[in-house]
Write an enzyme that holds these catalytic residues in place. Structure first.
Site, short mmCIF file in Angstrom:
data_model
loop_
_atom_site.label_atom_id
_atom_site.label_comp_id
_atom_site.label_asym_id
_atom_site.label_seq_id
_atom_site.Cartn_x
_atom_site.Cartn_y
_atom_site.Cartn_z
N ASN A 1 0.87 -1.17 0.00
CA ASN A 1 0.00 0.00 0.00
C ASN A 1 0.91 1.22 0.00
O ASN A 1 1.51 1.55 1.02
CB ASN A 1 -0.89 -0.02 1.27
CG ASN A 1 -1.70 1.24 1.40
OD1 ASN A 1 -1.81 2.03 0.46
ND2 ASN A 1 -2.27 1.46 2.59
N TRP A 2 0.98 1.88 -1.16
CA TRP A 2 1.91 3.00 -1.28
C TRP A 2 1.36 4.29 -0.68
O TRP A 2 2.07 5.28 -0.58
CB TRP A 2 2.29 3.21 -2.76
CG TRP A 2 3.03 2.06 -3.36
CD1 TRP A 2 3.36 0.87 -2.76
CD2 TRP A 2 3.55 1.98 -4.70
NE1 TRP A 2 4.05 0.06 -3.64
CE2 TRP A 2 4.17 0.72 -4.85
CE3 TRP A 2 3.54 2.85 -5.81
CZ2 TRP A 2 4.78 0.31 -6.04
CZ3 TRP A 2 4.15 2.45 -7.00
CH2 TRP A 2 4.76 1.19 -7.11
N LYS A 3 0.11 4.28 -0.31
CA LYS A 3 -0.53 5.47 0.27
C LYS A 3 -0.31 6.69 -0.65
O LYS A 3 -0.22 6.52 -1.86
CB LYS A 3 -0.02 5.72 1.69
CG LYS A 3 -0.07 4.45 2.55
CD LYS A 3 0.07 4.74 3.99
CE LYS A 3 0.16 3.43 4.77
NZ LYS A 3 0.08 3.60 6.19
N HIS B 1 -9.43 1.14 4.74
CA HIS B 1 -8.15 1.31 5.44
C HIS B 1 -8.39 2.23 6.65
O HIS B 1 -9.20 3.15 6.58
CB HIS B 1 -7.10 1.91 4.50
CG HIS B 1 -5.73 1.88 5.10
ND1 HIS B 1 -5.30 2.84 5.99
CD2 HIS B 1 -4.71 1.00 4.97
CE1 HIS B 1 -4.07 2.54 6.37
NE2 HIS B 1 -3.69 1.44 5.76
N GLU C 1 -6.84 4.62 7.77
CA GLU C 1 -6.66 6.07 7.50
C GLU C 1 -7.90 6.64 6.82
O GLU C 1 -8.24 7.80 7.02
CB GLU C 1 -5.39 6.28 6.65
CG GLU C 1 -4.14 6.05 7.50
CD GLU C 1 -2.92 5.56 6.74
OE1 GLU C 1 -2.92 5.62 5.50
OE2 GLU C 1 -1.97 5.10 7.41
N GLU D 1 -5.18 -5.05 10.64
CA GLU D 1 -4.17 -4.02 10.84
C GLU D 1 -4.43 -3.29 12.16
O GLU D 1 -5.24 -2.35 12.19
CB GLU D 1 -4.22 -3.00 9.70
CG GLU D 1 -3.96 -3.59 8.32
CD GLU D 1 -3.39 -2.54 7.37
OE1 GLU D 1 -2.34 -2.83 6.79
OE2 GLU D 1 -3.98 -1.46 7.23
N GLY E 1 2.55 2.23 10.69
CA GLY E 1 3.48 3.34 10.52
C GLY E 1 4.19 3.75 11.80
O GLY E 1 4.82 4.80 11.86
N SER F 1 3.60 -2.22 10.21
CA SER F 1 5.05 -2.22 10.33
C SER F 1 5.68 -3.56 9.99
O SER F 1 6.64 -3.99 10.65
CB SER F 1 5.48 -1.75 11.73
OG SER F 1 5.02 -0.43 11.95
N GLY G 1 2.98 -1.19 4.26
CA GLY G 1 3.00 0.23 3.93
C GLY G 1 4.43 0.69 3.67
O GLY G 1 4.96 0.56 2.57
N GLY G 2 5.07 1.21 4.72
CA GLY G 2 6.40 1.81 4.58
C GLY G 2 7.41 0.94 3.82
O GLY G 2 8.10 1.43 2.92
C1 PEP Z 1 -0.70 0.15 6.12
O1 PEP Z 1 -0.93 1.34 6.21
O2 PEP Z 1 -1.48 -0.58 5.50
C2 PEP Z 1 0.50 -0.34 6.78
C3 PEP Z 1 0.51 -1.59 7.18
O3 PEP Z 1 1.53 0.54 6.94
P1 PEP Z 1 2.97 0.24 7.62
O4 PEP Z 1 3.49 -1.05 7.04
O5 PEP Z 1 3.82 1.40 7.25
O6 PEP Z 1 2.73 0.12 9.08
#
Ligand code: PEP
Length: 259
Positions: free
Chosen positions: A10-12, A98, A100, A170, A176, A216, A237-238
């Site tokens: 997920n590149w956001k 998601h 967010e 999640e 994040g 994460s 994500g990251g």
């Molecule tokens: C996400 O936002 O879906 C996510 C899992 O982010 P991160 O891996 O950066 O925690």
């Protein structure tokens, strides 16, 4: 039942078309042929999907998805994007609900369910996100809260369609933040989610649903998470923003799936 491991990025809101093309190309270069037991998905920002698609150059190894979609077909919904638009771009998947989107854009369980059903109807695989806040976990209400989100997400989804839904667990406190759920915490929640799906449908259906862990996930912790029996992949994500770290997680999934 052995479910394939899906590693989804997920590149956001990161990467315009140029940068996304580079990242998609970098991922493609690093991944060889994958076994059927490992699947890969990237979800760039809407405007970068075409560039990422060109960079993937018809690769069947890497699927393309979006991070959100609207639940209406078309019309006066300024700023929104429909399922048919995503299909036209070559998307096979879409993330819905998601945390967010729920937190910053006020998406309710009902909205998330509309989007999920719209995606299914358009033959886009929905990746529906659920997860508890730190406060809920501290209060010990996390299982109940996530169970409610799962129940709401599957409302009016038929038993035939249910296996086509992917759930991403999640925990909000792990997104994040660099803090990850322990493998035991992840397994416990994934098992609970599968039980909730069993209650809604039956065991066979629940066993067919892929449940991803997100929060994460990095190359350093992916193995212990992906080794859990009810963890069927990761929503990353990251670590999906660098071709090397994303490909390293895919490689770990490959190793696990061949064990
Ligand atoms: C996400 O936002 O879906 C996510 C899992 O982010 P991160 O891996 O950066 O925690």
């Amino acid at each position: 039942m052995t479910r394939p491991l899906l590693i989804a990025g997920n590149w956001k809101m990161n990467g315009g078309p140029r940068e996304s093309a580079e990242l998609a190309g970098g991922i493609r270069e690093r991944l060889g042929d994958l076994p059927d037991s490992v699947q890969v998905l990237i979800c760039p920002p809407f405007v970068s999907i075409p560039a990422a698609s060109v960079a993937l150059d018809g690769s069947e190894t890497v699927w393309l998805g979006a991070q959100d979609v609207h639940y209406e077909d078309e019309g006066a919904y300024t700023g929104e994007v429909s399922t048919s638009m995503l299909r036209e771009l070559g998307c096979t998947h879409v993330i819905v609900g998601h945390s967010e989107r729920r937190e910053f854009f006020g998406e309710s369980d009902t909205t998330v369910n509309y989007k999920l059903r719209k995606a299914l109807g358009a033959e886009l695989t929905p990746v529906v996100c659920v997860g508890e806040s730190l406060q809920q976990r501290k209060k010990g209400t996390h299982q109940r809260m996530v169970g409610k989100q799962v129940e709401a997400a599957f409302t009016e989804v038929s038993i035939d369609d249910a296996p086509g839904v992917i759930v991403a667990y999640e925990p909000l406190w792990a997104i994040g933040t660099g803090e990850t759920a322990t493998p035991q915490q992840a397994q416990e929640m994934h098992d609970m989610i599968r039980s909730a799906i069993t209650d809604l449908y039956d065991l066979e259906t629940a066993r067919a649903v892929q449940i991803l862990y997100g929060g994460s996930m990095k190359p350093r912790n992916a193995r212990e998470l992906l080794e859990q029996p009810d963890v069927d992949g990761g929503l990353v994500g990251g670590a999906s923003l660098e071709a090397e770290s994303f490909a390293a997680i895919v490689e770990i999934a490959e190793q696990i799936s061949s064990d």
